[in-house]
Design a protein around this motif. Structure first.
Motif, PDB file in Angstrom:
ATOM      1  N   VAL A 145      -4.252  -0.070 -14.591  1.00 24.04           N
ATOM      2  CA  VAL A 145      -3.287  -1.158 -14.805  1.00 24.04           C
ATOM      3  C   VAL A 145      -2.145  -0.697 -15.712  1.00 24.04           C
ATOM      4  N   ASN A 149       1.752  -0.654 -14.894  1.00 21.91           N
ATOM      5  CA  ASN A 149       2.740  -1.271 -15.780  1.00 21.91           C
ATOM      6  C   ASN A 149       3.890  -0.317 -16.113  1.00 21.91           C
ATOM      7  N   LYS A 181      -9.082  -6.664 -10.611  1.00 19.92           N
ATOM      8  CA  LYS A 181      -8.024  -6.387 -11.586  1.00 19.92           C
ATOM      9  C   LYS A 181      -7.005  -5.382 -11.044  1.00 19.92           C
ATOM     10  N   SER A 183      -6.492  -4.497  -7.974  1.00 17.44           N
ATOM     11  CA  SER A 183      -5.851  -4.999  -6.750  1.00 17.44           C
ATOM     12  C   SER A 183      -4.726  -5.972  -7.098  1.00 17.44           C
ATOM     13  N   ALA A 184      -4.952  -6.795  -8.125  1.00 21.23           N
ATOM     14  CA  ALA A 184      -3.919  -7.739  -8.568  1.00 21.23           C
ATOM     15  C   ALA A 184      -2.721  -6.980  -9.120  1.00 21.23           C
ATOM     16  N   ALA A 185      -2.991  -5.909  -9.863  1.00 17.96           N
ATOM     17  CA  ALA A 185      -1.892  -5.101 -10.417  1.00 17.96           C
ATOM     18  C   ALA A 185      -1.087  -4.482  -9.283  1.00 17.96           C
ATOM     19  N   LEU A 186      -1.782  -4.000  -8.248  1.00 21.79           N
ATOM     20  CA  LEU A 186      -1.079  -3.390  -7.117  1.00 21.79           C
ATOM     21  C   LEU A 186      -0.227  -4.405  -6.363  1.00 21.79           C
ATOM     22  N   ALA A 187      -0.653  -5.674  -6.387  1.00 20.86           N
ATOM     23  CA  ALA A 187       0.159  -6.718  -5.746  1.00 20.86           C
ATOM     24  C   ALA A 187       1.517  -6.827  -6.439  1.00 20.86           C
ATOM     25  N   LYS A 188       1.528  -6.618  -7.749  1.00 19.73           N
ATOM     26  CA  LYS A 188       2.793  -6.646  -8.511  1.00 19.73           C
ATOM     27  C   LYS A 188       3.709  -5.495  -8.077  1.00 19.73           C
ATOM     28  N   THR A 190       3.773  -4.129  -5.183  1.00 15.92           N
ATOM     29  CA  THR A 190       4.330  -4.539  -3.885  1.00 15.92           C
ATOM     30  C   THR A 190       5.504  -5.495  -4.088  1.00 15.92           C
ATOM     31  N   ASP A 191       5.322  -6.484  -4.985  1.00 16.80           N
ATOM     32  CA  ASP A 191       6.394  -7.449  -5.267  1.00 16.80           C
ATOM     33  C   ASP A 191       7.686  -6.746  -5.669  1.00 16.80           C
ATOM     34  N   SER A 211     -10.979  -1.274  -3.011  1.00 18.25           N
ATOM     35  CA  SER A 211      -9.922  -1.902  -3.815  1.00 18.25           C
ATOM     36  C   SER A 211      -8.697  -0.996  -3.763  1.00 18.25           C
ATOM     37  N   MET A 214      -7.761   1.680  -0.679  1.00 14.55           N
ATOM     38  CA  MET A 214      -7.359   1.210   0.645  1.00 14.55           C
ATOM     39  C   MET A 214      -6.100   0.342   0.600  1.00 14.55           C
ATOM     40  N   LEU A 215      -5.467   0.251  -0.552  1.00 14.72           N
ATOM     41  CA  LEU A 215      -4.287  -0.605  -0.675  1.00 14.72           C
ATOM     42  C   LEU A 215      -2.975   0.188  -0.679  1.00 14.72           C
TER      43      LEU A 215
ATOM     44  N   ALA B 179     -10.554  -5.113   0.069  1.00  8.93           N
ATOM     45  CA  ALA B 179      -9.439  -4.820  -0.839  1.00  8.93           C
ATOM     46  C   ALA B 179      -8.257  -5.762  -0.584  1.00  8.93           C
ATOM     47  N   LYS B 183      -6.322  -8.473  -3.141  1.00  9.71           N
ATOM     48  CA  LYS B 183      -4.885  -8.423  -3.420  1.00  9.71           C
ATOM     49  C   LYS B 183      -4.221  -9.764  -3.084  1.00  9.71           C
ATOM     50  N   SER B 186      -5.155 -12.737  -5.389  1.00 11.89           N
ATOM     51  CA  SER B 186      -4.555 -12.699  -6.726  1.00 11.89           C
ATOM     52  C   SER B 186      -3.197 -13.407  -6.744  1.00 11.89           C
ATOM     53  N   TYR B 307      -3.265 -14.258 -13.113  1.00 11.13           N
ATOM     54  CA  TYR B 307      -3.068 -12.827 -13.346  1.00 11.13           C
ATOM     55  C   TYR B 307      -3.598 -12.425 -14.730  1.00 11.13           C
TER      56      TYR B 307
END
Lengths: 293, 321
Positions: A145, A149, A181, A183-188, A190-191, A211, A214-215, B179, B183, B186, B307
Motif C-alpha cells: 500500500v 501511495n 487491502k 486490492s482496494a489500493a490498486l483500485a485507486k 486504476t482511478d 488479489s 491477477m489485478l 481478486a 477490487k 472496495s 477505504y
C-alpha cells in the motif's frame, strides 16, 4: 566494473548455499542437469542456456537485474512484523521470522523501491520467496500500500514481481484481509490512470494470486511458472484424478486467457520498459544497461 | 430437537430426547407430567448454558458447521419479504454455490447475496456444498453491479468452507474472479453489510465479504485457511485441526479483538439452530440499526470510510514512506 560483475560474487555464493554444489566455477541446471559455467549462467540472468529453465532469483537480484542501477530508494523498509496471535505450531512464529530473516537476508517477504527503468522513474515491488514462502502478512500488505501511495503521489507506474505461496497463516485473518487491502489500493491506481504491470514468477498461488497478482493492467509470466489459486496437491485430492499435463503453468494460463504474455527473463526488462512507456505515453525507451546477449 | 447433533451436544440431545418422550407419553395417555417436563427442560437449559459458556474454538467450528444451522436461504426467508432470485453469470453458468436476488427489508428494497450450502445430498450437490467457482463470483459481481445501478444496499451472507479447488475452476481463473470482486467491492457505490453466519472460509468468503459493516454471528468462524488445511500444512496432519483452530484465532471474539469486524450478533442459547426464530429476531434488530447507520452517509464519504477501514486491517507503525 560493470553492474553484472559487481553482482557475481553474491550471486554465486547464494546459489552454492541453496543447491549444495561444491565450490567452483561450475553449476548444474536444476531442470536438465547440464553442467554450466557459473559466470555464463549469471550472464543469462540464471536462465539455463541449454533448456531455458528459469532458476529462482532473490528479490534483490531481481531488482538489480531489472532496474537501471542499484541507486533505488526503499519504501517503508522499517515496518516491523507483528505476531498478532502469538502463533505457534511446531515452531513459534517469532522463531520462524528470525530464521526467515537469516535465510533471506531481508526483513520481510516483500521489498518495495522507487528506482529507474530505462531512465523512467517507477516503483517496483518484489516478493522474496525465501522469506516464509513469500507469504503475505500485514507487513507485505502495508508495504504494498505504501508503494501504491508513492505511485499516487508522484504519478508513477507500479511493477510487481510476485512469487508467493499465498496468505501467511501465522497471522490468521489479518493476512486474509491484506488481500482486500491491496486490492482496494490498486483500485485507486486504476482511478488515477497509473499502470500496474504484474509479473508472475514461479510459484504464485493462493491469496497473492487471488488479489494483487491477477489485478495487473498487463499480466506477464515467466515461462513454466506455477500459477493458480489452489495448489495442485489440494486439487488432486479434491477431484481424485490425475491433473492434465502442464496444468497451472504459464503456458496453460496463456492458453486459457488468464495472462497477456509469457516473456523470457532475459527480455523482461526491455519488454516491460516498452509496455510502460506506451501506457504513460512516453517515447520508446532504449536500453541504458550493458546488453546481456 | 432434531436428530442431528455434534459430539459435545450429545448430553443435551439425550435430555431433549427424554423430554420429547415424556411429552409424548403425557399426550397419548392424558397424564400430567408437566412437573417432570419442566424440571428436565430447566436441566437441559442449564446444561446447555454450562456447555456453551466455555466452548473451545474447535467446538465453535462444529457449531458453525452444524447441519441444522440456518443457511443463507433461511435468513432470506426469515428476514426479508418479496424475494426474487436472480440467476446466472451471463456468460456460461448458473452455479448456485452463491445465491442472490432482490428483496425487501422493512419495505426497503435491498440486494441480498450469500453462499448456500444446501441440505440433503441432492441440494448439497446442487449448491456445490457452498463452495463457489469462478462463475459464481462473476455472478455475484453482476449482482453487485445491479445493486449499484439501482441504488440498492447490499446484504451479504457468508457461509462457505472456501473456494472450490477444481481443474475447471483454475481453468476459468479462480484467482482473477476473487481478486476482481475485492477490487470492485472496495469502490461499489452503495452501502454493503456483510454477515458471517457460519463458516467464513478464506478467499471464498472474502470475495463477497468486503463491506461497510462486517458482522459475525456469535458461533460463526472466519479464517484464512480451513483448520484442516492449516494442520495439513503446518503439522502434515489434517486431524490436528483442533490445534490449528486454536492457533489461528478463528472465533468472533478473537477477530473482533483484532479489529477486523465491527460487531458480534448474539445467538440463542445453544446456537442459532436451537431457536431459529430468536436468531432471526436478533439479527433483524442489528441489521435495522446497521443499515440506518450505513445509509446515513453520502456516497463519496461512505467510500472514503470504507477505504480507511480496509487500510486499517493490520495497519503498522512506520517511520518512512
Amino acid at each position: 566494473m560493470s553492474w553484472l560483475t559487481r553482482l557475481l560474487p553474491s550471486v554465486s555464493s547464494q546459489s552454492e548455499q541453496r543447491k549444495g554444489v561444491p565450490e567452483g566455477v561450475w553449476s548444474k541446471c536444476d531442470a536438465c542437469s547440464v553442467t554450466l559455467y557459473r559466470a555464463e549462467l549469471a550472464r543469462q540472468l540464471h536462465v539455463c542456456p541449454k533448456c531455458g529453465h528459469h532458476h529462482k532469483l532473490s528479490a534483490r537480484q531481481r531488482l538489480e537485474y531489472f532496474l537501471d542501477d542499484v541507486n533505488y530508494t526503499e519504501i517503508a523498509s522499517t515496518l516491523q512484523t507483528v505476531d498478532w496471535l502469538k502463533f505457534k505450531d511446531s515452531r513459534r512464529y517469532k522463531d520462524r521470522l528470525t530464521a526467515a530473516k537469516q535465510a533471506s537476508s531481508e526483513n520481510e517477504a516483500l521489498i518495495a523501491v522507487k528506482g529507474r527503468l530505462c531512465r523512467l522513474p517507477i516503483v517496483v515491488v518484489a516478493f522474496e520467496f525465501n522469506f516464509i514462502a513469500g507469504s503475505m502478512g500485514a507487513v507485505v500488505g502495508e508495504r504494498f500500500v505504501h508503494a501504491v501511495n508513492v505511485c499516487l503521489k508522484e504519478k508513477l507506474p507500479l511493477i510487481c514481481f510476485s512469487t508467493s505461496g499465498g496468505a501467511r497463516m501465522q497471522e490468521g485473518l489479518v493476512s486474509l484481509m491484506q488481500m482486500a487491502k491491496v486490492s482496494a489500493a490498486l483500485a485507486k491506481l486504476t482511478d488515477h490512470h497509473l499502470p500496474f504491470i504484474s509479473v508472475l514468477l514461479n510459484p504464485t498461488t493462493g491469496g497473492v494470486s487471488a488479489s494483487l497478482a491477477m489485478l495487473g493492467d498487463v499480466i506477464i509470466a515467466e515461462p513454466n511458472a506455477l500459477i493458480g489459486f489452489a495448489g495442485p496437491r489440494v486439487i488432486q485430492q479434491t477431484v481424485g484424478e490425475v491433473l492434465p499435463e502442464g496444468f497451472q503453468r504459464s503456458e496453460f494460463l496463456l492458453k486459457h486467457g488468464a495472462i497477456d504474455m509469457i516473456v523470457d527473463r532475459r527480455h523482461l526488462r526491455m519488454r516491460i520498459a516498452s509496455i510502460v512507456a506506451k501506457l504513460i505515453r512516453q517515447p520508446e525507451p532504449t536500453d541504458t544497461k550493458t546488453a546481456i546477449n | 430437537m432434531s436428530k442431528n447433533f455434534v459430539d459435545f451436544e450429545r448430553p443435551i440431545f439425550e435430555l431433549e430426547a427424554k423430554i420429547d418422550a415424556l411429552q409424548n407419553v403425557s399426550h397419548e395417555n392424558d397424564v400430567n407430567l408437566n412437573e417432570d417436563i419442566t424440571r428436565l427442560k430447566e436441566k437441559s437449559r442449564q446444561l446447555t448454558a454450562s456447555l456453551f459458556s466455555s466452548l473451545t474454538p474447535h467446538q465453535v467450528l462444529k457449531i458453525a458447521r452444524h447441519p441444522d444451522r440456518p443457511y443463507t436461504h433461511d435468513y432470506i426467508q426469515g428476514l426479508f419479504t418479496d424475494f426474487d432470485e436472480l440467476q446466472g453469470d451471463r456468460f456460461t453458468s448458473s452455479g448456485s454455490a452463491i445465491i442472490g436476488g432482490i428483496a425487501r427489508f422493512d419495505k426497503q428494497p435491498i440486494l441480498v447475496i450469500g453462499h448456500q450450502k444446501g441440505r440433503g445430498t441432492k441440494q448439497k450437490i446442487h449448491h456445490n456444498f457452498g463452495m463457489p467457482r469462478p462463475d459464481e463470483y462473476r455472478k455475484a459481481l453482476r449482482l453487485f453491479r445491479l445493486a449499484e445501478q439501482f441504488h440498492l444496499p447490499v446484504i451479504s451472507f457468508i457461509d462457505t468452507p472456501g473456494a472450490y479447488p477444481g481443474i475447471k475452476a483454475e481453468r476459468h481463473n479462480q484467482s482473477q474472479a476473487i481478486a476482481n470482486n475485492l477490487k470492485v467491492l472496495s469502490q461499489l457505490r452503495v452501502p454493503i453489510i456483510c454477515i458471517v453466519i457460519g463458516e467464513g472460509g478464506s478467499g471464498g468468503a472474502l470475495a463477497i465479504g468486503v463491506g461497510d459493516q462486517v458482522l459475525m454471528l456469535q458461533y460463526s468462524v472466519y479464517s484464512v485457511i480451513s483448520p484442516e488445511g492449516c494442520a495439513a500444512i503446518l503439522w502434515k496432519d489434517a486431524t490436528r485441526a483442533s490445534e490449528a483452530a486454536q492457533a489461528m484465532a478463528i472465533t468472533a471474539p478473537h477477530i473482533k479483538a483484532l479489529n477486523l469486524i465491527d460487531d458480534i450478533v448474539p445467538e440463542p442459547l445453544g446456537g442459532a439452530h436451537r431457536d431459529v426464530a430468536q436468531m432471526m429476531q436478533n439479527l433483524k434488530e442489528v441489521l435495522r440499526h446497521k443499515l440506518a447507520q450505513v445509509m446515513h452517509y453520502e456516497c463519496d464519504e461512505l467510500l472514503n470510510v470504507r477505504y480507511q477501514r480496509l487500510m486499517s486491517y493490520g495497519a503498522l507503525q512506520s517511520d518512512v514512506t
